[in-house]
Enzyme design. Structure first.
Site, short mmCIF file in Angstrom:
data_model
loop_
_atom_site.label_atom_id
_atom_site.label_comp_id
_atom_site.label_asym_id
_atom_site.label_seq_id
_atom_site.Cartn_x
_atom_site.Cartn_y
_atom_site.Cartn_z
N GLY A 16 0.84 -1.18 0.00
CA GLY A 16 0.00 0.00 0.00
C GLY A 16 0.88 1.23 0.00
N PRO A 17 0.28 2.41 -0.05
CA PRO A 17 1.06 3.65 -0.06
C PRO A 17 1.57 4.01 1.33
CG PRO A 17 -1.26 4.18 0.01
CD PRO A 17 -1.17 2.68 -0.10
N ASP A 100 10.09 -5.68 7.10
CA ASP A 100 9.38 -4.43 6.84
C ASP A 100 10.12 -3.61 5.79
OD1 ASP A 100 7.20 -2.68 7.40
OD2 ASP A 100 8.53 -1.40 8.59
N GLU A 101 9.38 -2.76 5.09
CA GLU A 101 9.96 -1.88 4.05
C GLU A 101 10.85 -2.69 3.12
OE1 GLU A 101 8.81 0.94 3.61
OE2 GLU A 101 8.16 1.77 5.53
N GLN A 103 10.92 -3.17 0.07
CA GLN A 103 11.30 -2.58 -1.22
C GLN A 103 12.66 -1.91 -1.18
OE1 GLN A 103 8.93 -1.13 0.70
NE2 GLN A 103 9.81 0.91 1.08
#
Length: 205
Positions: A16-17, A100-101, A103
């Site tokens: 999600g954003p 987490d994170e 990307q």
């Protein structure tokens, strides 16, 4: 009756954003696993030190302890242990691994996540599916395509209050340009949640 070969390994991806509650959802899931007395290990990119260097933190302030890493190789090394070669055996894998994170890590994390799931680990990954330009974020489409489950969260558009699916990057209060660097770690000083209508990216300089 034959016993089912299923061993519990699977891949969950939460996307999600910005400000959609991805870290909050990751924390919720791993907390439930801890309550269930499962062995849990959480990782986060060392690049993301906005709230805590050694914990995953949500914008709402909830935290869970995590190991900061710079690459998929760092995760693999942490899981196998520095002394594994000397001892001659590998330590047992956790029941649940959260990242987490995701990307912000390198593309090798895709293969690592799949290998861990194949070995019976429940792998929970949270990250942005779109960059600030609303383009697919690096290797994230490959994770989404291979996951057993995907949860796509929305935030609230800061302009109109509609469901927001995009991360609006702001530089000095103005929308960023298309050719600006993709990776810029920040929070409310650099980003807002926006809907499709109110998401703005300026043309390249």
């Amino acid at each position: 009756m034959l016993k089912s070969p299923y061993h519990g390994g699977h891949l969950e991806v939460i996307v999600g954003p910005m400000f959609s509650g991805k870290s909050e959802e990751l924390i919720r899931r791993v907390t439930r696993a801890v309550i269930a007395r499962q062995h849990v290990q959480v990782y986060k990119p060392a690049l993301d030190d906005r709230y805590h260097a050694a914990a995953v933190a949500s914008h709402a302030g909830r935290t869970v302890d995590a190991v900061a890493v710079r690459s998929a190789a760092d995760i693999r090394a942490h899981l196998t242990g520095e002394n594994a070669l000397l001892v001659g055996e590998l330590p047992p894998l956790p029941d649940v691994i959260g990242i987490d994170e995701v990307q912000f890590l390198d593309a090798d994390v895709v293969g690592l996540a799949l290998a861990l799931a194949d070995q019976g680990v429940r792998v929970i990954l949270a990250g942005l599916d779109l960059d600030f330009r609303a383009e697919p974020f690096g290797f994230m489409p490959g994770l989404l395509a291979r996951a057993e489950s995907v949860e796509k969260l929305t935030a609230i558009c800061t302009v109109c209050g509609a469901p927001a699916t995009r991360s609006q990057r702001l530089i000095g209060g103005q929308p960023a340009r298309f050719d600006d660097p993709v990776v810029l770690v920040g929070a409310q000083e650099s980003y807002e949640a926006r809907c499709r209508v109110h998401h703005v990216v300026l043309d390249s300089a």
